[in-house]
Design a protein around this motif. Sequence first.
Motif, short mmCIF file in Angstrom:
data_model
loop_
_atom_site.label_atom_id
_atom_site.label_comp_id
_atom_site.label_asym_id
_atom_site.label_seq_id
_atom_site.Cartn_x
_atom_site.Cartn_y
_atom_site.Cartn_z
N SER A 268 0.82 -1.21 0.00
CA SER A 268 0.00 0.00 0.00
C SER A 268 0.86 1.27 0.00
O SER A 268 1.72 1.44 0.87
N VAL A 269 0.60 2.14 -0.95
CA VAL A 269 1.27 3.44 -0.96
C VAL A 269 0.83 4.27 0.24
O VAL A 269 1.65 4.91 0.91
N ASP A 270 -0.46 4.24 0.55
CA ASP A 270 -0.96 5.04 1.67
C ASP A 270 -0.31 4.63 2.99
O ASP A 270 0.09 5.48 3.80
N LEU A 271 -0.21 3.33 3.21
CA LEU A 271 0.42 2.85 4.45
C LEU A 271 1.90 3.19 4.47
O LEU A 271 2.45 3.55 5.52
N THR A 272 2.56 3.10 3.33
CA THR A 272 3.98 3.47 3.25
C THR A 272 4.17 4.93 3.63
O THR A 272 5.08 5.27 4.41
N LEU A 273 3.33 5.81 3.12
CA LEU A 273 3.44 7.23 3.44
C LEU A 273 3.20 7.47 4.93
O LEU A 273 3.89 8.28 5.57
N PHE A 274 2.24 6.77 5.50
CA PHE A 274 1.96 6.89 6.94
C PHE A 274 3.18 6.47 7.75
O PHE A 274 3.59 7.16 8.69
N ILE A 275 3.81 5.37 7.36
CA ILE A 275 4.97 4.88 8.10
C ILE A 275 6.16 5.84 7.94
O ILE A 275 6.92 6.06 8.89
N LEU A 276 6.33 6.42 6.76
CA LEU A 276 7.37 7.44 6.60
C LEU A 276 7.18 8.57 7.61
O LEU A 276 8.14 9.04 8.24
N SER A 277 5.94 9.00 7.78
CA SER A 277 5.66 10.07 8.74
C SER A 277 5.99 9.63 10.17
O SER A 277 6.57 10.40 10.96
N LEU A 278 5.64 8.40 10.50
CA LEU A 278 5.92 7.91 11.85
C LEU A 278 7.43 7.81 12.10
O LEU A 278 7.90 8.11 13.20
N VAL A 279 8.17 7.38 11.09
CA VAL A 279 9.63 7.30 11.24
C VAL A 279 10.23 8.69 11.42
O VAL A 279 11.14 8.88 12.24
N ARG A 280 9.74 9.66 10.70
CA ARG A 280 10.22 11.03 10.88
C ARG A 280 9.96 11.52 12.30
O ARG A 280 10.83 12.16 12.92
N LEU A 281 8.79 11.21 12.86
CA LEU A 281 8.48 11.64 14.21
C LEU A 281 9.35 10.89 15.23
O LEU A 281 9.76 11.47 16.24
N MET A 282 9.64 9.64 14.97
CA MET A 282 10.45 8.83 15.88
C MET A 282 11.92 9.22 15.82
O MET A 282 12.61 9.26 16.85
N LEU A 283 12.41 9.52 14.62
CA LEU A 283 13.83 9.84 14.39
C LEU A 283 13.89 11.19 13.68
O LEU A 283 14.03 11.26 12.45
N PRO A 284 13.79 12.29 14.39
CA PRO A 284 13.63 13.61 13.75
C PRO A 284 14.73 13.99 12.77
O PRO A 284 14.48 14.69 11.79
N THR A 285 15.97 13.53 13.01
CA THR A 285 17.09 13.94 12.15
C THR A 285 17.48 12.88 11.13
O THR A 285 18.49 13.02 10.45
N VAL A 286 16.68 11.81 11.01
CA VAL A 286 17.05 10.72 10.11
C VAL A 286 17.04 11.19 8.66
O VAL A 286 16.29 12.09 8.27
N LEU A 287 17.93 10.59 7.86
CA LEU A 287 17.92 10.80 6.42
C LEU A 287 16.94 9.79 5.83
O LEU A 287 17.16 8.58 5.91
N LEU A 288 15.86 10.29 5.24
CA LEU A 288 14.71 9.46 4.89
C LEU A 288 14.37 9.63 3.41
O LEU A 288 13.79 10.64 3.02
N PRO A 289 14.71 8.67 2.58
CA PRO A 289 14.41 8.81 1.15
C PRO A 289 12.93 8.64 0.83
O PRO A 289 12.23 7.84 1.46
N SER A 290 12.49 9.37 -0.15
CA SER A 290 11.24 9.06 -0.84
C SER A 290 11.65 8.20 -2.02
O SER A 290 12.22 8.69 -2.99
N THR A 291 11.40 6.91 -1.94
CA THR A 291 12.09 5.92 -2.77
C THR A 291 11.55 5.84 -4.19
O THR A 291 10.42 6.25 -4.48
N THR A 292 12.39 5.26 -5.05
CA THR A 292 11.97 4.99 -6.42
C THR A 292 10.77 4.06 -6.45
O THR A 292 9.86 4.23 -7.27
N ALA A 293 10.75 3.06 -5.56
CA ALA A 293 9.61 2.14 -5.51
C ALA A 293 8.32 2.88 -5.21
O ALA A 293 7.26 2.58 -5.78
N LEU A 294 8.39 3.86 -4.33
CA LEU A 294 7.20 4.64 -4.00
C LEU A 294 6.71 5.39 -5.23
O LEU A 294 5.50 5.39 -5.54
N GLY A 295 7.62 6.03 -5.95
CA GLY A 295 7.23 6.75 -7.16
C GLY A 295 6.75 5.83 -8.26
O GLY A 295 5.91 6.22 -9.08
#
Length: 368
Positions: A268-295
Amino acid sequence: MPLPLISERPLPGAPADVTGARRQLIDRLSADGRLPLGDWETLLSSPSQEDRAYARDRAAEVARSQFGNRVFVRGLIEFSSHCRQDCLYCGIRKSNRDAERYRLSPDEILACCAEGYRLGYRTFVLQSGEDARYTTEVVTDIVRRIRAAYPDCAITLSIGERSRAAYQQFFDAGANRFLLRHETADSEHYDRLHPAGRTLESRLACLSDLKEIGFQTGAGFMVGSPFQTVNHLAKDLVLLSELRPHMVGIGPFLPHHRTPFADQPAGSVDLTLFILSLVRLMLPTVLLPSTTALGTARAGARESGIQAGANVVMLNLSPPEQRPKYLLYDNKPVSGEVVEMTEAVRRSLGRIGYEMVVDRGDHPEAAR
């Protein structure tokens, strides 16, 4: 002004009291950076569109507070499609007899770096299957040559499991970062995705070695991989909260027609986007790609990933004639001149209020 998030099909709704509980968990995650396993399961169980929007908006605020509107671009060089592994989800698995195989010479890799540097890339990501032809000595020599030619650039390796001694040698030669997705934090699930002889314990030991050596270390997983449950995803996020990696790569599972999982549905793209947001909140300074697979999974989803809290994009510097051979999943984009792709992404990010910057884009800890 940034454009609104690209419209998405809502997930099944949830009762108001459940939605309220999820928002409280999102707030706790933002404040503490950790949640117990059961709370992760609650958070990930059928989040509503409103839940996802709430997490997205909070994550976007955190990303902007840490990085402004800057998005870091990485130059990806896929230098070998040979692989000794047989992971059941991967299009270049060794059992795929139809896969076209290639290898780039060190000179060809350096030529890719030269083009990328001219266009403003200051991080090179060298990625391949687990190809025994590229021994520790060969990879070390390539890293040394890149480091000598481009001392102001970061060098990232994504070449799978190696010995601690090999990782140390790569680091000493000048490599800065290493990407090694753990794929799943559940050992039984790991065994169902990988051939006999590959273990989660070995993968986690490699990640530990990489961090101890001093690499900016990246982990990550697929969303919607075969047999995956909410409990598996919750374990993935608990692992990330404990490992505290510098980079996290997350994308939806996408099937390849020549693997045992060819008929499995995409993640699911929607669930992937939700998890990206949760990871950003958990790890504020993490380097977080918006991946080719997502696009690949949905038009405009790469931009949605940035709006959900991601701050990195990777563009392919590999020779155009070789890109179709590095096919991890079906429909992966492979065409386009590097200069055209770079400018297209720069424009698309600008339309949503972000700037693609010429910068190594180190993790803040490493920068300090």
